[in-house]
Motif scaffolding. Structure first.
Motif, PDB file in Angstrom:
ATOM      1  N   GLU A 185       0.833  -1.202   0.000  1.00  0.00           N
ATOM      2  CA  GLU A 185       0.000   0.000   0.000  1.00  0.00           C
ATOM      3  C   GLU A 185       0.872   1.258   0.000  1.00  0.00           C
ATOM      4  N   MET A 186       1.972   1.225   0.748  1.00  0.00           N
ATOM      5  CA  MET A 186       2.897   2.362   0.766  1.00  0.00           C
ATOM      6  C   MET A 186       3.500   2.572  -0.623  1.00  0.00           C
ATOM      7  N   GLN A 187       3.897   1.501  -1.265  1.00  0.00           N
ATOM      8  CA  GLN A 187       4.455   1.617  -2.608  1.00  0.00           C
ATOM      9  C   GLN A 187       3.417   2.154  -3.599  1.00  0.00           C
ATOM     10  N   ALA A 188       2.159   1.801  -3.397  1.00  0.00           N
ATOM     11  CA  ALA A 188       1.094   2.334  -4.249  1.00  0.00           C
ATOM     12  C   ALA A 188       0.944   3.842  -4.057  1.00  0.00           C
ATOM     13  N   VAL A 189       1.047   4.313  -2.832  1.00  0.00           N
ATOM     14  CA  VAL A 189       0.991   5.753  -2.569  1.00  0.00           C
ATOM     15  C   VAL A 189       2.147   6.453  -3.281  1.00  0.00           C
ATOM     16  N   VAL A 190       3.347   5.890  -3.174  1.00  0.00           N
ATOM     17  CA  VAL A 190       4.519   6.471  -3.854  1.00  0.00           C
ATOM     18  C   VAL A 190       4.235   6.600  -5.353  1.00  0.00           C
ATOM     19  N   THR A 191       3.721   5.549  -5.947  1.00  0.00           N
ATOM     20  CA  THR A 191       3.406   5.562  -7.377  1.00  0.00           C
ATOM     21  C   THR A 191       2.358   6.620  -7.703  1.00  0.00           C
ATOM     22  N   ASP A 192       1.333   6.730  -6.866  1.00  0.00           N
ATOM     23  CA  ASP A 192       0.243   7.669  -7.119  1.00  0.00           C
ATOM     24  C   ASP A 192       0.676   9.130  -7.029  1.00  0.00           C
ATOM     25  N   VAL A 193       1.610   9.452  -6.144  1.00  0.00           N
ATOM     26  CA  VAL A 193       1.991  10.854  -5.965  1.00  0.00           C
ATOM     27  C   VAL A 193       3.168  11.281  -6.837  1.00  0.00           C
ATOM     28  N   TYR A 194       3.922  10.330  -7.351  1.00  0.00           N
ATOM     29  CA  TYR A 194       5.170  10.670  -8.044  1.00  0.00           C
ATOM     30  C   TYR A 194       4.955  11.569  -9.273  1.00  0.00           C
ATOM     31  N   LEU A 195       4.223  11.101 -10.265  1.00  0.00           N
ATOM     32  CA  LEU A 195       4.082  11.888 -11.492  1.00  0.00           C
ATOM     33  C   LEU A 195       3.429  13.253 -11.281  1.00  0.00           C
ATOM     34  N   PRO A 196       2.317  13.329 -10.543  1.00  0.00           N
ATOM     35  CA  PRO A 196       1.753  14.667 -10.335  1.00  0.00           C
ATOM     36  C   PRO A 196       2.722  15.604  -9.610  1.00  0.00           C
ATOM     37  N   SER A 197       3.520  15.061  -8.703  1.00  0.00           N
ATOM     38  CA  SER A 197       4.440  15.898  -7.931  1.00  0.00           C
ATOM     39  C   SER A 197       5.577  16.444  -8.788  1.00  0.00           C
ATOM     40  N   ILE A 198       6.140  15.607  -9.657  1.00  0.00           N
ATOM     41  CA  ILE A 198       7.269  16.091 -10.468  1.00  0.00           C
ATOM     42  C   ILE A 198       6.827  17.052 -11.560  1.00  0.00           C
ATOM     43  N   ARG A 199       5.534  17.172 -11.759  1.00  0.00           N
ATOM     44  CA  ARG A 199       4.991  18.113 -12.752  1.00  0.00           C
ATOM     45  C   ARG A 199       4.592  19.449 -12.138  1.00  0.00           C
ATOM     46  N   GLU A 200       4.729  19.572 -10.829  1.00  0.00           N
ATOM     47  CA  GLU A 200       4.313  20.800 -10.150  1.00  0.00           C
ATOM     48  C   GLU A 200       5.291  21.941 -10.406  1.00  0.00           C
ATOM     49  N   SER A 201       4.764  23.128 -10.349  1.00  0.00           N
ATOM     50  CA  SER A 201       5.590  24.323 -10.481  1.00  0.00           C
ATOM     51  C   SER A 201       6.491  24.456  -9.257  1.00  0.00           C
ATOM     52  N   GLY A 202       7.764  24.742  -9.486  1.00  0.00           N
ATOM     53  CA  GLY A 202       8.684  24.977  -8.384  1.00  0.00           C
ATOM     54  C   GLY A 202       9.434  23.757  -7.894  1.00  0.00           C
ATOM     55  N   ILE A 203       9.153  22.571  -8.468  1.00  0.00           N
ATOM     56  CA  ILE A 203       9.873  21.381  -8.036  1.00  0.00           C
ATOM     57  C   ILE A 203      11.232  21.323  -8.731  1.00  0.00           C
ATOM     58  N   ARG A 204      12.249  20.977  -7.978  1.00  0.00           N
ATOM     59  CA  ARG A 204      13.593  20.776  -8.524  1.00  0.00           C
ATOM     60  C   ARG A 204      13.983  19.303  -8.486  1.00  0.00           C
ATOM     61  N   GLU A 205      13.705  18.678  -7.358  1.00  0.00           N
ATOM     62  CA  GLU A 205      14.088  17.286  -7.161  1.00  0.00           C
ATOM     63  C   GLU A 205      13.025  16.618  -6.295  1.00  0.00           C
ATOM     64  N   TYR A 206      12.646  15.409  -6.691  1.00  0.00           N
ATOM     65  CA  TYR A 206      11.614  14.669  -5.970  1.00  0.00           C
ATOM     66  C   TYR A 206      11.984  13.207  -6.063  1.00  0.00           C
ATOM     67  N   ARG A 207      12.528  12.653  -4.985  1.00  0.00           N
ATOM     68  CA  ARG A 207      13.047  11.288  -5.005  1.00  0.00           C
ATOM     69  C   ARG A 207      12.573  10.488  -3.801  1.00  0.00           C
ATOM     70  N   TRP A 208      12.178   9.265  -4.074  1.00  0.00           N
ATOM     71  CA  TRP A 208      11.784   8.318  -3.037  1.00  0.00           C
ATOM     72  C   TRP A 208      12.868   7.258  -2.901  1.00  0.00           C
ATOM     73  N   TYR A 209      13.119   6.820  -1.685  1.00  0.00           N
ATOM     74  CA  TYR A 209      14.096   5.768  -1.395  1.00  0.00           C
ATOM     75  C   TYR A 209      13.472   4.778  -0.424  1.00  0.00           C
ATOM     76  N   ARG A 210      13.950   3.533  -0.502  1.00  0.00           N
ATOM     77  CA  ARG A 210      13.540   2.496   0.445  1.00  0.00           C
ATOM     78  C   ARG A 210      14.785   2.000   1.152  1.00  0.00           C
ATOM     79  N   SER A 211      14.713   1.845   2.449  1.00  0.00           N
ATOM     80  CA  SER A 211      15.866   1.472   3.265  1.00  0.00           C
ATOM     81  C   SER A 211      16.324   0.041   2.989  1.00  0.00           C
ATOM     82  N   HIS A 212      17.641  -0.140   2.892  1.00  0.00           N
ATOM     83  CA  HIS A 212      18.212  -1.485   2.796  1.00  0.00           C
ATOM     84  C   HIS A 212      18.146  -2.184   4.156  1.00  0.00           C
ATOM     85  N   GLN A 213      18.386  -1.423   5.235  1.00  0.00           N
ATOM     86  CA  GLN A 213      18.403  -2.013   6.577  1.00  0.00           C
ATOM     87  C   GLN A 213      17.013  -2.380   7.071  1.00  0.00           C
ATOM     88  N   ASN A 214      16.023  -1.541   6.754  1.00  0.00           N
ATOM     89  CA  ASN A 214      14.656  -1.787   7.196  1.00  0.00           C
ATOM     90  C   ASN A 214      13.719  -1.493   6.028  1.00  0.00           C
TER      91      ASN A 214
END
Length: 100
Positions: free
Chosen positions: A19-48
């Motif tokens: 479900e968390m990964q689905a949220v990431v997918t849902d917000v990614y494209l609209p967010s990178i298309r917003e005015s004023g965005i420079r960098e928008y990156r999601w990461y998943r922890s190797h340790q946890n």
């Protein structure tokens, strides 16, 4: 100031990672298309693998505040609660660029 950086650490319930990964997918494209965005990156922890990091850089604080109020972010925040995705509230941290 050279941009407005924001980090957010999300701790998902182990049984809600999809479900968390689905949220990431849902917000990614609209967010990178917003005015004023420079960098928008999601990461998943190797340790946890239940932990996710969002790193964003915006032109201004105002651009970031506008992002928080968009329909796709409001839906994501509602999904976090209604679907029980997160263990606890995800704290935001704000950063200022230091030019060496």
């Amino acid at each position: 100031m050279d941009g407005y950086a924001v980090t957010v650490v999300f701790e998902a319930n182990s049984d809600k990672v999809k479900e968390m990964q689905a949220v990431v997918t849902d917000v990614y494209l609209p967010s990178i298309r917003e005015s004023g965005i420079r960098e928008y990156r999601w990461y998943r922890s190797h340790q946890n693998p239940d932990n996710f990091l969002l790193f964003m850089t915006w032109d201004t604080e105002e651009a970031f505040r506008a992002h928080v109020n968009t329909p796709h972010i409001q839906k994501a925040e509602a999904d976090f609660v209604s679907k029980g995705i997160l263990i606890k509230e995800a704290p935001e941290s704000y950063w200022q660029y230091i030019k060496p």
